[in-house]
Design a protein around this motif. Structure first.
Motif, PDB file in Angstrom:
ATOM      1  N   ILE A 191       0.904  -1.077  -0.043  1.00 30.83           N
ATOM      2  CA  ILE A 191       0.021   0.027   0.053  1.00 30.83           C
ATOM      3  C   ILE A 191       0.966   1.096  -0.056  1.00 30.83           C
ATOM      4  N   GLU A 192       1.169   1.807  -1.193  1.00 32.51           N
ATOM      5  CA  GLU A 192       2.121   2.724  -1.568  1.00 32.51           C
ATOM      6  C   GLU A 192       1.531   3.601  -2.520  1.00 32.51           C
ATOM      7  N   GLU A 193       2.162   4.758  -2.579  1.00 35.50           N
ATOM      8  CA  GLU A 193       1.845   5.662  -3.882  1.00 35.50           C
ATOM      9  C   GLU A 193       2.140   5.009  -5.133  1.00 35.50           C
ATOM     10  N   HIS A 194       1.542   5.126  -5.933  1.00 34.04           N
ATOM     11  CA  HIS A 194       1.567   4.413  -7.242  1.00 34.04           C
ATOM     12  C   HIS A 194       2.945   4.100  -8.099  1.00 34.04           C
ATOM     13  N   GLY A 195       3.852   5.319  -7.986  1.00 35.26           N
ATOM     14  CA  GLY A 195       5.156   4.885  -8.634  1.00 35.26           C
ATOM     15  C   GLY A 195       5.982   4.109  -7.678  1.00 35.26           C
ATOM     16  N   PHE A 196       6.148   4.392  -6.386  1.00 37.90           N
ATOM     17  CA  PHE A 196       6.825   3.552  -5.407  1.00 37.90           C
ATOM     18  C   PHE A 196       6.285   2.193  -5.281  1.00 37.90           C
ATOM     19  N   SER A 197       5.109   1.977  -5.248  1.00 33.63           N
ATOM     20  CA  SER A 197       4.580   0.648  -5.181  1.00 33.63           C
ATOM     21  C   SER A 197       5.022  -0.484  -6.455  1.00 33.63           C
ATOM     22  N   ARG A 198       4.988   0.238  -7.513  1.00 34.50           N
ATOM     23  CA  ARG A 198       5.704  -0.500  -8.739  1.00 34.50           C
ATOM     24  C   ARG A 198       7.097  -0.935  -8.611  1.00 34.50           C
ATOM     25  N   ILE A 199       7.719   0.132  -7.970  1.00 32.56           N
ATOM     26  CA  ILE A 199       9.295  -0.210  -7.915  1.00 32.56           C
ATOM     27  C   ILE A 199       9.434  -1.237  -6.733  1.00 32.56           C
ATOM     28  N   CYS A 200       8.751  -1.111  -5.490  1.00 36.15           N
ATOM     29  CA  CYS A 200       8.575  -2.202  -4.385  1.00 36.15           C
ATOM     30  C   CYS A 200       8.267  -3.411  -5.233  1.00 36.15           C
ATOM     31  N   SER A 201       7.338  -3.721  -5.832  1.00 38.74           N
ATOM     32  CA  SER A 201       6.566  -4.824  -6.579  1.00 38.74           C
ATOM     33  C   SER A 201       7.814  -5.436  -7.279  1.00 38.74           C
ATOM     34  N   ALA A 202       8.183  -4.424  -8.275  1.00 38.39           N
ATOM     35  CA  ALA A 202       9.316  -5.058  -9.159  1.00 38.39           C
ATOM     36  C   ALA A 202      10.477  -5.725  -8.422  1.00 38.39           C
ATOM     37  N   LEU A 203      11.030  -4.889  -7.543  1.00 37.19           N
ATOM     38  CA  LEU A 203      12.182  -5.482  -6.788  1.00 37.19           C
ATOM     39  C   LEU A 203      11.653  -6.725  -6.064  1.00 37.19           C
ATOM     40  N   LEU A 204      10.778  -6.986  -5.330  1.00 35.15           N
ATOM     41  CA  LEU A 204      10.332  -7.985  -4.835  1.00 35.15           C
ATOM     42  C   LEU A 204      10.135  -9.249  -5.612  1.00 35.15           C
ATOM     43  N   GLU A 205       9.528  -8.931  -6.820  1.00 38.16           N
ATOM     44  CA  GLU A 205       9.110 -10.031  -7.634  1.00 38.16           C
ATOM     45  C   GLU A 205      10.449 -10.437  -8.243  1.00 38.16           C
ATOM     46  N   LEU A 206      11.445  -9.665  -8.594  1.00 41.89           N
ATOM     47  CA  LEU A 206      12.847 -10.213  -9.242  1.00 41.89           C
ATOM     48  C   LEU A 206      13.257 -11.209  -8.117  1.00 41.89           C
ATOM     49  N   ASN A 207      13.043 -11.051  -6.872  1.00 38.43           N
ATOM     50  CA  ASN A 207      13.547 -11.969  -5.827  1.00 38.43           C
ATOM     51  C   ASN A 207      12.461 -13.046  -5.503  1.00 38.43           C
ATOM     52  N   GLY A 208      11.607 -13.305  -6.351  1.00 35.32           N
ATOM     53  CA  GLY A 208      10.791 -14.439  -6.201  1.00 35.32           C
ATOM     54  C   GLY A 208       9.423 -14.339  -5.267  1.00 35.32           C
ATOM     55  N   PHE A 209       9.185 -13.008  -4.872  1.00 33.18           N
ATOM     56  CA  PHE A 209       7.990 -12.950  -4.131  1.00 33.18           C
ATOM     57  C   PHE A 209       6.778 -12.452  -4.798  1.00 33.18           C
ATOM     58  N   ARG A 210       5.701 -12.857  -4.653  1.00 33.05           N
ATOM     59  CA  ARG A 210       4.352 -12.442  -5.323  1.00 33.05           C
ATOM     60  C   ARG A 210       3.929 -11.173  -4.654  1.00 33.05           C
TER      61      ARG A 210
END
Length: 118
Positions: free
Chosen positions: A9-28
């Motif tokens: 639950i983040e501002e749109h731009g930062f949430s996409r960055i967090c999501s991408a970083l976590l997904e690169l490390n295998g997290f959904r």
């Protein structure tokens, strides 16, 4: 890695960055701008952690507290108001921005694999 998702639950731009970083490390991940009220506790069972920006997601914190979901609160600074929020639950955690992404990923992995006690 794990079946549990990370709710961001983040501002749109930062949430996409967090999501991408976590997904690169295998997290959904699932990104939301806010948590619907009332919180569907059955739907929240698919999550192992919520990452919430403060003060942006402050309203969501009270709703998420009903779920007993571990919460990682991200903020630019640690204020008295935020300290009071953190005291409300033993499974609230804090990291300051800008994030150390290695520490962030390590923390998320620890929570989702039960290596960090709630």
């Amino acid at each position: 890695m794990t079946a549990k998702r990370v709710l961001i639950i983040e501002e749109h731009g930062f949430s996409r960055i967090c999501s991408a970083l976590l997904e690169l490390n295998g997290f959904r991940t699932t990104c939301m701008q806010d948590v619907p009220a009332p919180v569907d506790l059955n739907q929240m069972g698919e999550f192992g952690l919520a990452v919430v920006s403060y003060p942006y997601g402050a309203a969501a914190l009270e709703l998420l507290r009903q779920t007993n979901l571990p919460l990682l609160i991200l903020s630019d600074s640690l204020s008295e108001c935020l300290l009071n929020v953190l005291k409300k639950s033993r499974n609230y955690y804090f990291m300051s921005k800008p994030l150390d992404y290695e520490q962030f990923n390590s923390f998320v992995r620890g929570i989702l694999t039960d290596q960090i006690a709630e």
